[in-house]
Write a protein that holds these residues in place. Structure first.
Motif, mmCIF file in Angstrom:
data_model
loop_
_atom_site.group_PDB
_atom_site.id
_atom_site.type_symbol
_atom_site.label_atom_id
_atom_site.label_comp_id
_atom_site.label_asym_id
_atom_site.label_seq_id
_atom_site.Cartn_x
_atom_site.Cartn_y
_atom_site.Cartn_z
ATOM 1 N N THR A 148 68.527 6.109 30.400
ATOM 2 C CA THR A 148 68.742 5.016 29.443
ATOM 3 C C THR A 148 70.039 4.244 29.697
ATOM 4 O OG1 THR A 148 69.759 6.618 27.941
ATOM 5 C CG2 THR A 148 67.423 6.137 27.619
ATOM 6 N N LEU A 149 70.803 4.635 30.702
ATOM 7 C CA LEU A 149 72.114 4.013 30.933
ATOM 8 C C LEU A 149 71.987 2.547 31.325
ATOM 9 C CD1 LEU A 149 73.968 6.902 32.761
ATOM 10 C CD2 LEU A 149 74.825 5.692 30.751
ATOM 11 N N ARG A 150 72.815 1.729 30.693
ATOM 12 C CA ARG A 150 72.870 0.298 30.997
ATOM 13 C C ARG A 150 74.238 -0.125 31.539
ATOM 14 N NH1 ARG A 150 68.682 -2.741 28.990
ATOM 15 N NH2 ARG A 150 67.212 -1.649 27.621
ATOM 16 N N GLY A 158 74.885 5.588 20.894
ATOM 17 C CA GLY A 158 74.471 5.435 22.278
ATOM 18 C C GLY A 158 75.597 5.178 23.255
ATOM 19 N N SER A 159 76.829 5.107 22.778
ATOM 20 C CA SER A 159 78.000 4.903 23.640
ATOM 21 C C SER A 159 78.838 6.172 23.675
ATOM 22 C CB SER A 159 78.853 3.743 23.126
ATOM 23 O OG SER A 159 78.122 2.531 23.144
ATOM 24 N N LEU A 213 67.602 1.027 34.543
ATOM 25 C CA LEU A 213 68.020 0.068 33.519
ATOM 26 C C LEU A 213 69.487 -0.339 33.658
ATOM 27 C CD1 LEU A 213 66.310 1.617 30.345
ATOM 28 C CD2 LEU A 213 65.441 -0.185 31.854
ATOM 29 N N GLU A 261 70.309 10.043 25.135
ATOM 30 C CA GLU A 261 70.135 8.665 24.674
ATOM 31 C C GLU A 261 71.301 7.762 25.064
ATOM 32 O OE1 GLU A 261 72.317 10.861 21.404
ATOM 33 O OE2 GLU A 261 70.667 11.251 22.803
ATOM 34 N N THR A 262 72.218 8.245 25.892
ATOM 35 C CA THR A 262 73.401 7.466 26.256
ATOM 36 C C THR A 262 73.016 6.182 26.992
ATOM 37 O OG1 THR A 262 74.712 9.493 26.469
ATOM 38 C CG2 THR A 262 75.603 7.502 27.483
ATOM 39 N N ALA A 263 73.548 5.058 26.503
ATOM 40 C CA ALA A 263 73.313 3.758 27.143
ATOM 41 C C ALA A 263 74.578 3.205 27.782
ATOM 42 C CB ALA A 263 72.765 2.767 26.120
ATOM 43 N N TYR A 264 75.744 3.572 27.224
ATOM 44 C CA TYR A 264 77.015 3.038 27.720
ATOM 45 C C TYR A 264 78.007 4.188 27.898
ATOM 46 C CZ TYR A 264 74.832 -1.165 25.856
ATOM 47 O OH TYR A 264 73.941 -2.177 25.588
#
Length: 295
Positions: A141-143, A99-100, A165, A117-120
């Motif tokens: 989904t990015l945080r 996810g990064s 998010l 699905e990338t979060a970071y």
């Protein structure tokens, strides 16, 4: 008499016969030497022939592999329809892990297509100049996003609007003149070392960010402290700007003398052309005085 002569002849002949073996040995020795040369020559020939055979095998193998890859590529090209959101190019250029996505110091000039699905996203120290709405339109989904150390001059309106998010955003060390509309759940926003002036920040830019705890706007060109800072704010960095004025409502509420900012722990204002001692009432609601010049 004849017997004596025969005996004498035999005695002379025997040494001659005994001297023959050294010549045979010498001849044998020469033969062995010649055999060594011959064997070495044969060994060299065998080695060259084996090398040629190995090269031929390798050539045939490479051709087979190339042909196989070509055929596989042809199969993919003909059987699988092209998709807009493929992440293969990005994950070959960058590092994609759980996810990064790490795209640091690879000289990219635009935000690459990201896996859904990338979060970071870490895209520090590149040559990105512009952020468009389409860059994150499908990535909900990015945080965390870090664009520190790029050349960003423009961010389209709404570029971060769908990132509901997103908690941490860094635009430090760029060339921004104004701030974009920020997503509502930010806890940390870093825009240190840009070219932002007060007119580049809207009056309510931070008002609705009720989770914002860390705001870094140091080393810019602000003439005043941003308005309507949220109650959630804990750390505020405004050092080395061009701030010349502060009002009683900048941090506090002039109509409420009992109001206290309970969460504010640190305000940095050093390096600004303002004497903080002239604005004592502006800090009456703070638990600690801002860092800066008082005399």
């Amino acid at each position: 008499m004849k017997t004596l002569q025969m005996t004498f002849f035999l005695l002379l002949f025997v040494p001659l016969v005994n001297s023959a073996p050294p010549m045979q040995q010498e001849s044998l020795h020469f033969y062995e030497y010649d055999t060594d040369v011959t064997m070495e020559s044969l060994t060299q020939q065998d080695y060259e022939m084996q090398t040629k055979d190995i090269r031929k095998v390798k050539d045939r193998t490479n051709v087979s592999l190339d042909t196989s890859l070509t055929l596989q590529g042809d199969d993919k090209e003909h059987n699988v329809p092209p998709t807009k959101d493929t992440n293969l190019p990005t994950c070959l250029l960058c590092v994609c892990l759980s996810g990064s996505v790490y795209c640091e110091e690879i000289d990219i000039e635009a935000v690459p297509p990201l896996p859904k699905e990338t979060a970071y996203l870490y895209a520090r120290f590149n040559k990105i100049k512009r952020i468009a709405v389409s860059d994150f339109a499908d990535i909900t989904t990015l945080r965390r996003i870090d664009f520190s150390g790029n050349r960003i001059e423009e961010i389209e309106d709404g570029a971060f609007s769908k990132l509901l998010l997103l908690e941490e955003l860094s635009l430090a060390e760029n060339r921004l003149l104004k701030l974009p509309v920020l997503p509502p759940k930010l806890t940390t926003f870093n825009a240190n070392q840009n070219r932002i002036k007060s007119r580049g920040i809207k009056a309510n830019a931070f008002k609705k960010l009720t989770n914002l705890a860390y705001l870094y706007l140091g080393h810019n060109a602000l003439e005043s402290v941003p308005l309507n800072l949220p109650e959630s704010l804990r750390i505020l960095h405004l050092q080395y700007n061009s701030i010349t004025t502060i009002t009683d409502d900048t941090f506090c509420k002039s109509n409420n003398t009992r109001y206290i900012r309970t969460r504010m722990d640190e305000i940095r204002m050093e390096g600004n052309p303002i004497l903080l001692a002239k604005h004592v009432n502006a800090f009456s609601c703070l638990r600690t005085l801002p860092v800066g010049t008082y005399y």
